[in-house]
Design a protein around this motif. Structure first.
Motif, mmCIF file in Angstrom:
data_model
loop_
_atom_site.group_PDB
_atom_site.id
_atom_site.type_symbol
_atom_site.label_atom_id
_atom_site.label_comp_id
_atom_site.label_asym_id
_atom_site.label_seq_id
_atom_site.Cartn_x
_atom_site.Cartn_y
_atom_site.Cartn_z
ATOM 1 N N GLY A 1 45.786 68.760 31.271
ATOM 2 C CA GLY A 1 45.017 67.845 30.440
ATOM 3 C C GLY A 1 45.732 67.527 29.136
ATOM 4 N N LEU A 2 45.056 66.762 28.323
ATOM 5 C CA LEU A 2 45.596 66.352 27.031
ATOM 6 C C LEU A 2 45.033 67.223 25.916
ATOM 7 C CD1 LEU A 2 45.237 62.476 27.442
ATOM 8 C CD2 LEU A 2 47.335 63.811 27.524
ATOM 9 N N PRO A 3 45.787 67.392 24.838
ATOM 10 C CA PRO A 3 45.316 68.228 23.724
ATOM 11 C C PRO A 3 44.383 67.498 22.766
ATOM 12 C CG PRO A 3 47.502 67.426 23.246
ATOM 13 C CD PRO A 3 47.158 66.928 24.636
ATOM 14 N N PHE A 4 43.969 66.273 23.097
ATOM 15 C CA PHE A 4 43.247 65.442 22.143
ATOM 16 C C PHE A 4 41.733 65.532 22.331
ATOM 17 C CE2 PHE A 4 47.241 63.025 23.152
ATOM 18 C CZ PHE A 4 47.960 63.515 22.076
ATOM 19 N N THR A 5 41.053 65.907 21.263
ATOM 20 C CA THR A 5 39.596 66.024 21.310
ATOM 21 C C THR A 5 38.918 64.659 21.310
ATOM 22 O OG1 THR A 5 39.546 66.183 18.899
ATOM 23 C CG2 THR A 5 39.590 68.257 20.135
ATOM 24 N N ASP A 6 39.661 63.602 20.967
ATOM 25 C CA ASP A 6 39.063 62.270 20.893
ATOM 26 C C ASP A 6 39.418 61.379 22.093
ATOM 27 O OD1 ASP A 6 41.743 61.982 20.192
ATOM 28 O OD2 ASP A 6 41.355 60.775 18.410
ATOM 29 N N VAL A 7 39.932 61.980 23.172
ATOM 30 C CA VAL A 7 40.212 61.236 24.412
ATOM 31 C C VAL A 7 39.540 61.969 25.555
ATOM 32 C CG1 VAL A 7 41.972 60.361 25.984
ATOM 33 C CG2 VAL A 7 42.436 60.452 23.521
ATOM 34 N N SER A 8 38.499 61.362 26.086
ATOM 35 C CA SER A 8 37.743 61.968 27.191
ATOM 36 C C SER A 8 38.374 61.594 28.525
ATOM 37 C CB SER A 8 36.294 61.477 27.102
ATOM 38 O OG SER A 8 35.780 61.171 28.350
ATOM 39 N N THR A 9 38.255 62.476 29.504
ATOM 40 C CA THR A 9 38.803 62.182 30.835
ATOM 41 C C THR A 9 38.092 60.987 31.466
ATOM 42 O OG1 THR A 9 37.326 63.826 31.784
ATOM 43 C CG2 THR A 9 39.579 64.533 31.338
ATOM 44 N N SER A 10 36.913 60.656 30.986
ATOM 45 C CA SER A 10 36.185 59.510 31.530
ATOM 46 C C SER A 10 36.551 58.197 30.820
ATOM 47 C CB SER A 10 34.682 59.748 31.426
ATOM 48 O OG SER A 10 34.303 59.875 30.070
ATOM 49 N N SER A 11 37.414 58.266 29.821
ATOM 50 C CA SER A 11 37.816 57.064 29.089
ATOM 51 C C SER A 11 38.578 56.123 30.017
ATOM 52 C CB SER A 11 38.719 57.442 27.909
ATOM 53 O OG SER A 11 39.418 56.299 27.445
#
Length: 184
Positions: A1-11
């Motif tokens: 996954g990505l380390p970004f709290t502001d990018v959701s997997t549902s984006s």
């Protein structure tokens, strides 16, 4: 996954952001944020292409308003030397100005030519957009190409919004499409 709290997997932008991050083209703004809605500047866009090229050595200044030692200095010089950017008629590049969708299309079109793209058919792909008359004359071939290649899509209201800015999430998706579908 990505380390970004502001990018959701549902984006809807998740795959594009993941692609540019994993390929070292775009980094987070911080260690834990990507800031998907933040505007992309002209300097940032050419920096992304420059990174994808492996940050080749470049010498010399490019534009009167591109100071030495900025994060985009070498990228702008490289893009200028390779006819990917030409700047404004007053000799400036305006690296901190937000890049518009039509400027993005022009820069990516010139980059694709730099990468060896030839024989581009420039059929009209813009006639269906209600605001196509607002596309700058300089950008019409590139916008035709970008829409035809599926890099830039219109909005649900039937507009293409050539003067609107491009944010980090949109740019990530466009770069993924360019690399996978056009340059690939």
């Amino acid at each position: 996954g990505l380390p970004f709290t502001d990018v959701s997997t549902s984006s809807p932008y998740y795959d594009g952001i993941k692609f540019v991050y994993e390929n070292g083209i775009m980094k987070g703004v911080t260690g834990t944020t990507f800031e998907p809605g933040t505007a992309v500047t002209r300097g940032m866009l050419v920096t992304l292409l420059y990174r994808y090229e492996g940050s080749p050595a470049v010498t010399g200044a490019s534009f009167s308003d591109v100071a030495a030692g900025r994060y985009f200095t070498d990228a702008v010089a490289w893009a200028s030397k390779n006819d990917i950017v030409t700047g404004y008629s007053d000799g400036t590049f305006q690296p901190d100005a937000p890049v518009s969708r039509q400027q993005l299309a022009v820069i990516l079109y010139r980059y694709a030519v730099y990468k060896g793209m030839t024989a581009v058919t420039l059929e009209d792909n813009l006639g269906g957009f209600t605001d196509s008359a607002s596309i700058g004359a300089y950008a019409i071939p590139a916008m035709n190409w970008a829409v035809g290649q599926g890099l830039v899509n219109g909005y649900s209201d039937g507009t293409v919004r050539p003067a609107a800015g491009a944010d980090r999430a949109q740019t990530a998706v466009i770069l993924m499409r360019l690399i996978e579908n056009v340059l690939g």
